[in-house]
Design a protein around this motif. Sequence first.
Motif, short mmCIF file in Angstrom:
data_model
loop_
_atom_site.label_atom_id
_atom_site.label_comp_id
_atom_site.label_asym_id
_atom_site.label_seq_id
_atom_site.Cartn_x
_atom_site.Cartn_y
_atom_site.Cartn_z
N ARG A 45 25.70 50.49 48.90
CA ARG A 45 25.36 50.07 47.65
C ARG A 45 26.59 49.82 47.00
NH1 ARG A 45 21.45 53.73 44.64
NH2 ARG A 45 23.17 55.21 44.55
N GLU A 46 26.83 48.49 46.31
CA GLU A 46 27.95 48.19 45.59
C GLU A 46 27.70 48.13 44.07
OE1 GLU A 46 29.26 44.14 46.52
OE2 GLU A 46 31.31 44.24 45.27
N LEU A 47 28.60 48.62 43.11
CA LEU A 47 28.44 48.45 41.73
C LEU A 47 28.93 47.06 41.36
CD1 LEU A 47 27.88 49.65 38.90
CD2 LEU A 47 30.16 50.33 38.81
N VAL A 48 28.00 46.35 40.77
CA VAL A 48 28.37 44.71 40.54
C VAL A 48 28.98 44.73 39.09
CG1 VAL A 48 27.69 42.58 40.31
CG2 VAL A 48 26.73 44.13 41.97
N ALA A 49 28.38 45.31 38.19
CA ALA A 49 28.82 45.11 36.81
C ALA A 49 28.29 46.15 35.91
CB ALA A 49 28.14 43.89 36.27
N THR A 50 29.09 46.51 34.74
CA THR A 50 28.60 47.64 34.05
C THR A 50 28.92 47.25 32.52
OG1 THR A 50 28.74 50.01 33.53
CG2 THR A 50 30.87 48.78 34.06
N ILE A 51 28.00 47.67 31.54
CA ILE A 51 28.41 47.43 30.22
C ILE A 51 27.98 48.61 29.28
CG2 ILE A 51 25.89 46.61 30.11
CD1 ILE A 51 26.86 44.54 28.06
N THR A 52 28.76 48.79 28.57
CA THR A 52 28.81 50.12 27.52
C THR A 52 27.36 50.15 26.72
OG1 THR A 52 30.31 49.30 26.04
CG2 THR A 52 31.13 50.71 27.51
N ASP A 62 35.48 43.10 41.86
CA ASP A 62 36.38 41.92 42.09
C ASP A 62 35.81 40.89 42.76
OD1 ASP A 62 39.54 44.04 42.97
OD2 ASP A 62 38.50 43.33 40.96
N SER A 63 34.61 41.26 43.43
CA SER A 63 33.83 40.15 44.17
C SER A 63 33.28 39.20 43.52
CB SER A 63 33.11 40.94 45.29
OG SER A 63 32.18 41.74 44.85
N VAL A 64 33.01 39.72 42.30
CA VAL A 64 31.93 38.88 41.49
C VAL A 64 32.98 38.49 39.92
CG1 VAL A 64 30.06 40.04 42.02
CG2 VAL A 64 30.85 40.74 39.95
N LYS A 65 33.97 38.92 39.71
CA LYS A 65 34.81 38.49 38.48
C LYS A 65 34.99 37.21 38.44
CE LYS A 65 37.27 42.14 37.94
NZ LYS A 65 38.46 42.90 37.93
N GLN A 82 23.99 37.35 34.38
CA GLN A 82 24.10 36.03 34.44
C GLN A 82 25.05 35.71 35.95
OE1 GLN A 82 22.69 33.16 33.17
NE2 GLN A 82 23.54 32.18 34.88
N MET A 83 24.60 34.98 36.95
CA MET A 83 25.08 34.76 38.13
C MET A 83 25.37 33.39 38.27
SD MET A 83 23.38 37.73 40.41
CE MET A 83 21.78 36.86 40.58
N ASN A 84 26.82 33.05 38.49
CA ASN A 84 27.13 31.54 38.55
C ASN A 84 27.90 31.24 39.94
OD1 ASN A 84 25.81 30.81 35.81
ND2 ASN A 84 27.82 31.22 34.91
N SER A 85 27.85 30.31 40.33
CA SER A 85 28.84 29.97 41.56
C SER A 85 28.39 30.58 42.53
CB SER A 85 30.09 29.83 41.24
OG SER A 85 30.68 29.20 40.23
N LEU A 86 27.07 31.11 42.94
CA LEU A 86 26.53 31.82 43.80
C LEU A 86 27.04 31.53 45.29
CD1 LEU A 86 23.26 32.74 42.31
CD2 LEU A 86 25.05 34.41 42.90
#
Length: 121
Positions: A45-52, A62-65, A82-86
């Motif tokens: 499992r990979e952590l993609v994004a986090t928000i406080t 880094d893979s989705v930045k 929101q996922m762009n340039s998939l």
Amino acid sequence: QVQLVESGGGLVQPGGSLKLSCTGSGFTFSSYAMNWYRQAPGKERELVATITKTGGSTNYADSVKGRFTISRDNAKNTVYLQMNSLKPEDTDVYSCNADRGYYYGVRYEYWGQGTQVTVSS
């Protein structure tokens, strides 16, 4: 009853966009940091994004930045991705996670059921 319900997954062509949503109920949404994870069968499992809690700070793998954006609306108890340039390698099951950490020795963490994202031509 605590629930996290994801929506917005599906099939998209390479270069396309999708917006995932995750709505929480049964807990104080605004007290939790929110995360998006992804996992494919046989992969870690990979952590993609986090928000406080307030949305004031975000972090990305880094893979989705530069391609993905996490946001939240505490009035709607909802977090978005929101996922762009998939790319085909973004194909995974995406799950949202609510995490408050430990409080008096008890871990407060909840998971959604996941939504499939498939990037293919």
